[in-house]
Scaffold this active site. Structure first.
Site, mmCIF file in Angstrom:
data_model
loop_
_atom_site.group_PDB
_atom_site.id
_atom_site.type_symbol
_atom_site.label_atom_id
_atom_site.label_comp_id
_atom_site.label_asym_id
_atom_site.label_seq_id
_atom_site.Cartn_x
_atom_site.Cartn_y
_atom_site.Cartn_z
ATOM 1 N N ARG A 59 0.716 -1.225 0.012
ATOM 2 C CA ARG A 59 -0.074 0.009 -0.044
ATOM 3 C C ARG A 59 0.933 1.309 -0.010
ATOM 4 O O ARG A 59 0.544 2.354 -0.677
ATOM 5 C CB ARG A 59 -0.974 -0.021 1.160
ATOM 6 C CG ARG A 59 -1.603 1.185 1.263
ATOM 7 C CD ARG A 59 -2.901 1.291 2.310
ATOM 8 N NE ARG A 59 -2.783 0.844 3.533
ATOM 9 C CZ ARG A 59 -2.059 1.141 4.397
ATOM 10 N NH1 ARG A 59 -1.617 2.507 4.446
ATOM 11 N NH2 ARG A 59 -1.913 0.563 5.618
ATOM 12 N N TYR A 112 -16.854 15.185 -15.183
ATOM 13 C CA TYR A 112 -17.299 13.643 -15.005
ATOM 14 C C TYR A 112 -18.390 13.639 -13.943
ATOM 15 O O TYR A 112 -17.827 14.123 -12.834
ATOM 16 C CB TYR A 112 -15.937 12.688 -14.603
ATOM 17 C CG TYR A 112 -16.338 11.385 -14.868
ATOM 18 C CD1 TYR A 112 -16.371 10.602 -16.114
ATOM 19 C CD2 TYR A 112 -16.430 10.479 -13.561
ATOM 20 C CE1 TYR A 112 -16.856 9.271 -15.993
ATOM 21 C CE2 TYR A 112 -16.473 9.406 -13.679
ATOM 22 C CZ TYR A 112 -16.943 8.657 -14.804
ATOM 23 O OH TYR A 112 -17.151 7.359 -14.796
ATOM 24 N N ASP A 184 -8.081 17.555 -15.132
ATOM 25 C CA ASP A 184 -8.292 15.882 -15.575
ATOM 26 C C ASP A 184 -8.219 15.821 -16.993
ATOM 27 O O ASP A 184 -8.676 16.361 -17.817
ATOM 28 C CB ASP A 184 -9.818 15.501 -15.129
ATOM 29 C CG ASP A 184 -10.247 14.137 -15.448
ATOM 30 O OD1 ASP A 184 -9.305 13.535 -16.216
ATOM 31 O OD2 ASP A 184 -11.052 13.686 -14.842
ATOM 32 N N LYS A 209 -9.124 4.475 -19.432
ATOM 33 C CA LYS A 209 -9.495 4.961 -20.767
ATOM 34 C C LYS A 209 -8.421 4.741 -21.251
ATOM 35 O O LYS A 209 -7.853 3.608 -21.701
ATOM 36 C CB LYS A 209 -9.955 6.279 -20.537
ATOM 37 C CG LYS A 209 -11.191 6.666 -19.588
ATOM 38 C CD LYS A 209 -12.457 5.742 -19.745
ATOM 39 C CE LYS A 209 -12.974 5.660 -18.316
ATOM 40 N NZ LYS A 209 -13.430 7.055 -17.718
HETATM 41 C C1 PLP Z 1 -13.707 7.228 -16.185
HETATM 42 C C2 PLP Z 1 -13.402 8.750 -15.864
HETATM 43 C C3 PLP Z 1 -13.255 8.922 -14.669
HETATM 44 C C4 PLP Z 1 -13.376 8.097 -13.566
HETATM 45 O O1 PLP Z 1 -12.627 6.959 -13.590
HETATM 46 P P1 PLP Z 1 -12.917 5.459 -13.176
HETATM 47 O O2 PLP Z 1 -11.636 4.719 -13.491
HETATM 48 O O3 PLP Z 1 -14.024 5.066 -13.867
HETATM 49 O O4 PLP Z 1 -12.967 5.389 -11.636
HETATM 50 C C5 PLP Z 1 -12.890 10.674 -13.928
HETATM 51 N N1 PLP Z 1 -12.732 11.345 -15.027
HETATM 52 C C6 PLP Z 1 -12.721 11.127 -16.606
HETATM 53 C C7 PLP Z 1 -12.647 12.229 -17.381
HETATM 54 C C8 PLP Z 1 -13.209 9.848 -16.901
HETATM 55 O O5 PLP Z 1 -13.733 9.719 -18.086
#
Ligand code: PLP
Length: 291
Positions: A59, A112, A184, A209
């Protein structure tokens, strides 16, 4: 790879693993272990006291996860990064690690969904206020700032509205009031945009992603420009416990190697779809940043 900064992006993807071992392994081994042994009780005590570098407990840190963290920090031009179990663990680590009760956040309204819920429903319980505006319009960002604003949080391009915010203008605004700019960068990935070069203090990704790209894991990562911010983020990850695991990190390291060619192809395909739709008589509007 010596001096990886000198190489091109795709060479960094393929040849820089952020890991060296005495066997000269070409890929990063999976250190599938919870705990690490010590040469002596004193050695263990020194590691836990922080006077000596060493892996203790997964961790807190693990060589496979660290290899990924070093590589993504290099690609995003940050000082270091913290890998997490999901993209939302990355977002929550940013809020919990960098905000205090009484702070105010200006966030993209097109952010998001879960990132908005986290601020509105959860951070609000801990005394953090937030305002959501269209951050693509810098005047709206300016107008939302209060004397308590400690963070501007943008997602650009936003998922799924594709709203584009001006990173540099937001950074200047944030730094003018002593606040942090968090970006982000999930939708661009480091292949298309490096927000730190435009003044961002913190960059985060849902690794789920483009970075991983194979739809076989969920993960997140937060990259810091400076060491003091990185230390706060790592401390929050360790104590809230949203760490990535070594097998997950291994799969991301494997997926990351093809990021450049995957994005090039995805963009070629997206452009064809966008052009087709834009010229279709029954389609009223198309929202694609490339058009
Ligand atoms: C999918 C997504 C998230 C959240 O991520 P997870 O891996 O599903 O927890 C946050 N920001 C954006 C822009 C996303 O596309």
């Amino acid at each position: 790879m010596e001096n990886p900064e000198k190489y091109g992006f795709n060479s960094q993807l393929i040849h820089y693993s952020g890991h060296h071992d005495s066997y000269g392994a070409a890929t990063v081994p999976i250190y599938q272990t919870s705990t690490f042994g010590f040469a002596s009780a004193q050695d263990g005590a020194d590691c836990f006291a922080g006077v000596k570098q060493g892996y203790m407990y997964t961790r807190i840190g693990n060589p496979t996860i660290k290899a990924l963290e070093r590589q993504v920090a290099l690609l995003e031009h940050g000082c270091d990064s913290v890998a997490l179990a999901s993209g939302m663990a990355a977002v929550s680590t940013v809020y919990l690690g960098l905000l205090n009760a009484g702070d105010h956040v200006v966030s993209s309204s097109a952010v998001y969904g879960a990132s908005r819920v986290l601020l509105e429903q959860h951070m609000a319980r801990f005394g953090v206020d937030s305002t959501f505006v269209n951050t693509a319009d810098i005047e709206q960002v300016k107008a939302a700032i209060t004397p308590k604003t400690g963070m501007i949080y943008i997602e650009t391009p936003a998922n799924p509205t594709m709203e584009i915010s001006d990173i540099k203008a937001c950074a200047e605004l944030a730094h003018g009031i002593g606040a942090l700019l968090v970006v982000d960068n999930t939708f661009c990935s480091p292949y298309l945009s490096n927000p730190i070069d435009f003044g961002a203090d913190v960059v985060l990704h849902s690794i789920t992603k483009f970075i991983n790209g194979h739809a076989d894991i969920v993960g997140g990562i937060v990259i810091a420009k400076k060491v003091d911010v990185y230390s706060k983020l790592r401390n929050a990850m360790i104590n809230f416990g949203g760490n990535m695991d070594p097998h997950q990190a291994y799969l991301v390291i494997r997926g990351l190697k093809t990021l450049g060619i995957r994005i090039d192809r995805a963009q070629d395909n997206a452009r064809k779809v966008a052009d087709f739709l834009a010229s279709h008589p029954k389609v009223e509007w198309v929202k694609y940043p490339g058009l």
